[in-house]
Design a protein around this motif. Structure first.
Motif, PDB file in Angstrom:
ATOM      1  N   PRO A 227      22.938   2.554 -57.799  1.00 20.84           N
ATOM      2  CA  PRO A 227      22.057   2.850 -58.932  1.00 20.84           C
ATOM      3  C   PRO A 227      21.072   3.973 -58.605  1.00 20.84           C
ATOM      4  O   PRO A 227      20.970   4.386 -57.446  1.00 20.84           O
ATOM      5  CB  PRO A 227      21.324   1.521 -59.148  1.00 20.84           C
ATOM      6  N   GLU A 228      20.342   4.428 -59.605  1.00 20.27           N
ATOM      7  CA  GLU A 228      19.449   5.583 -59.387  1.00 20.27           C
ATOM      8  C   GLU A 228      18.451   5.333 -58.262  1.00 20.27           C
ATOM      9  O   GLU A 228      18.057   6.255 -57.559  1.00 20.27           O
ATOM     10  CB  GLU A 228      18.710   5.921 -60.682  1.00 20.27           C
ATOM     11  N   SER A 229      18.077   4.064 -58.093  1.00 21.92           N
ATOM     12  CA  SER A 229      17.104   3.758 -57.033  1.00 21.92           C
ATOM     13  C   SER A 229      17.737   3.813 -55.635  1.00 21.92           C
ATOM     14  O   SER A 229      17.027   3.824 -54.631  1.00 21.92           O
ATOM     15  CB  SER A 229      16.539   2.356 -57.262  1.00 21.92           C
TER      16      SER A 229
ATOM     17  N   SER B 193      34.872   6.104 -51.417  1.00 17.31           N
ATOM     18  CA  SER B 193      34.528   7.110 -50.408  1.00 17.31           C
ATOM     19  C   SER B 193      34.783   8.521 -50.928  1.00 17.31           C
ATOM     20  O   SER B 193      34.560   9.498 -50.222  1.00 17.31           O
ATOM     21  CB  SER B 193      35.271   6.855 -49.097  1.00 17.31           C
ATOM     22  N   ALA B 194      35.242   8.630 -52.179  1.00 16.39           N
ATOM     23  CA  ALA B 194      35.376   9.947 -52.817  1.00 16.39           C
ATOM     24  C   ALA B 194      34.175  10.273 -53.703  1.00 16.39           C
ATOM     25  O   ALA B 194      34.069  11.376 -54.230  1.00 16.39           O
ATOM     26  CB  ALA B 194      36.652   9.995 -53.653  1.00 16.39           C
ATOM     27  N   THR B 195      33.291   9.314 -53.902  1.00 16.77           N
ATOM     28  CA  THR B 195      32.090   9.575 -54.717  1.00 16.77           C
ATOM     29  C   THR B 195      31.175  10.536 -53.961  1.00 16.77           C
ATOM     30  O   THR B 195      30.917  10.330 -52.769  1.00 16.77           O
ATOM     31  CB  THR B 195      31.328   8.250 -54.976  1.00 16.77           C
ATOM     32  N   PRO B 196      30.695  11.598 -54.612  1.00 20.10           N
ATOM     33  CA  PRO B 196      29.841  12.542 -53.891  1.00 20.10           C
ATOM     34  C   PRO B 196      28.443  11.972 -53.602  1.00 20.10           C
ATOM     35  O   PRO B 196      27.948  11.123 -54.354  1.00 20.10           O
ATOM     36  CB  PRO B 196      29.743  13.737 -54.842  1.00 20.10           C
ATOM     37  N   ALA B 197      27.839  12.447 -52.526  1.00 20.86           N
ATOM     38  CA  ALA B 197      26.462  12.052 -52.201  1.00 20.86           C
ATOM     39  C   ALA B 197      25.551  12.443 -53.362  1.00 20.86           C
ATOM     40  O   ALA B 197      25.716  13.496 -53.966  1.00 20.86           O
ATOM     41  CB  ALA B 197      26.011  12.747 -50.923  1.00 20.86           C
ATOM     42  N   GLY B 198      24.594  11.572 -53.688  1.00 22.97           N
ATOM     43  CA  GLY B 198      23.637  11.881 -54.745  1.00 22.97           C
ATOM     44  C   GLY B 198      24.057  11.367 -56.101  1.00 22.97           C
ATOM     45  O   GLY B 198      23.293  11.416 -57.060  1.00 22.97           O
TER      46      GLY B 198
ATOM     47  N   ASN C 151      18.224  13.024 -63.155  1.00 19.49           N
ATOM     48  CA  ASN C 151      17.014  12.623 -62.422  1.00 19.49           C
ATOM     49  C   ASN C 151      17.145  12.712 -60.911  1.00 19.49           C
ATOM     50  O   ASN C 151      16.505  11.965 -60.177  1.00 19.49           O
ATOM     51  CB  ASN C 151      16.566  11.201 -62.805  1.00 19.49           C
ATOM     52  N   MET C 152      18.005  13.591 -60.432  1.00 16.63           N
ATOM     53  CA  MET C 152      18.049  13.836 -58.985  1.00 16.63           C
ATOM     54  C   MET C 152      16.716  14.441 -58.565  1.00 16.63           C
ATOM     55  O   MET C 152      16.143  15.247 -59.309  1.00 16.63           O
ATOM     56  CB  MET C 152      19.134  14.883 -58.667  1.00 16.63           C
ATOM     57  N   SER C 153      16.247  14.095 -57.383  1.00 17.14           N
ATOM     58  CA  SER C 153      15.024  14.740 -56.911  1.00 17.14           C
ATOM     59  C   SER C 153      15.342  16.188 -56.519  1.00 17.14           C
ATOM     60  O   SER C 153      16.522  16.528 -56.330  1.00 17.14           O
ATOM     61  CB  SER C 153      14.472  13.986 -55.697  1.00 17.14           C
TER      62      SER C 153
END
Ligand code: TPP
Ligand code: MG
Length: 303
Positions: free
Chosen positions: A151-153, A139-144, A266-268
């Motif tokens: 995974p990237e998908s 829950s500390a991982t940032p959004a995106g 590869n973030m949009s």
């Protein structure tokens, strides 16, 4: 210039099993250089409990208790109270846990200890995922962000939990954010925490080249960029009600921070813009909070 640790005796010896460029290793070294030898560490599972070494070897020259994941703050409270009964009020009991061991699995014990205002220093070294078991999202991982479970998908959609707001809501004497990228500020905060009684909490940003997918030589630079961009702003909360911004360089956009790490590759365009918007909103909210609370407080150190 490279800053030298303050403790005359180096408490963190060569020969640990951490990855090259590990931010959490640096975080411990900086912390122990201030706390000194009169420290007992309580540590749950995580990278740190793994790379400390296999008994009877240890890279730390202070006692370390390796404990079950959910129990860190509870065990630390017990150690401190046991010392107290023996008449020892001087030893610092340091609970040292990763973000998984703090934001998620250790949260109930941390909340209990904070509510009782146990006389412990809890430091969460935050590398923003369950790194030791293979880079799973916490829950500390940032959004995106990419992790092996996002995974990237299907990047992480939820925002990072604001642990400082949760912990300081217990109205403990001291809570603060700190970063390996701002060592002088970190030392000051550990020093302040060492000098007071009651529950103290430091949320310590610690880059992870392996999980964040950047070169080991970039760990400090990534941490500095997190502060500059306000992705990880530095501040303190006294008694749960007085919020104070720490000295920081001028604000820059999140571009440099995102682009130097493979986990954000590869973030949009939309995800990138969302990230910036959230950082800006959080920063404005923090500034407002600090502005409205600073004039109420008496015992706040000068920057
Ligand atoms: C109760 C329990 N659940 C799961 C594990 C497996 N485990 C060991 S280390 C770890 C990751 C810890 O993540 P974090 O606290 O963020 O520390 P890091 O590894 O990132 O340093 C996990 C899930 C365990 N040891 N005990
Ligand atoms: Mg972690």
């Amino acid at each position: 210039m490279i800053e030298q640790p303050r403790a005359e005796k180096e408490l963190f010896t060569p020969g640990h099993y951490g990855c090259p460029g590990c931010g959490a290793a640096l975080a411990m070294r900086q912390t122990l250089s201030v706390l000194g030898e009169d420290t007992i560490i309580v540590m749950p599972a995580g990278c740190w409990s793994t790379f400390i070494g296999i008994y009877p070897y240890s890279c730390l020259n202070v006692p370390v208790a390796s404990v079950a994941f959910a129990s860190t703050a509870g065990v630390a409270s017990g150690v401190k109270n046991g010392l107290s009964i023996q008449g020892n009020e001087h030893t610092t009991v340091l609970a040292w846990a990763g973000d998984g061991g703090t934001f998620d699995i250790g949260l109930q014990a941390l909340s209990g200890a904070a509510e009782r205002n146990e006389d412990i220093l809890f430091i969460c070294y935050d590398n923003e995922a369950y790194m030791n078991t293979g880079i799973q999202r916490s829950s500390a991982t940032p959004a995106g962000s990419w992790t092996t479970t996002t995974p990237e998908s299907a990047r992480k959609a939820q925002r990072k939990k604001n642990i400082l707001e949760i912990v300081s809501a217990h109205r403990i004497p001291y809570a603060a954010t700190a970063s390996i990228g701002a060592p002088t500020d970190l030392e000051k905060k550990v020093e302040w925490a060492k000098g007071i009684k009651g529950s103290r909490f430091i949320h310590l940003f610690a880059s992870c080249p392996t999980g964040w997918r950047h070169g080991p030589e970039l760990s400090l630079e990534v941490a500095r960029k997190a502060v500059k961009s306000r992705v990880f702003p530095l501040y303190e909360v006294f008694d749960g009600d007085t919020w104070k911004i720490s000295p920081m360089p001028d604000k820059e956009t999140v571009d440099g921070y995102l682009k130097c790490q493979g986990r954000f590759r590869n973030m949009s365009v939309g995800q990138h813009q969302d990230f910036q918007r959230q950082v800006d909103e959080d920063w404005e909210r923090l500034l407002e909070r600090c502005r409205t609370s600073m004039d109420r407080k008496k015992n706040v150190p000068a920057n």
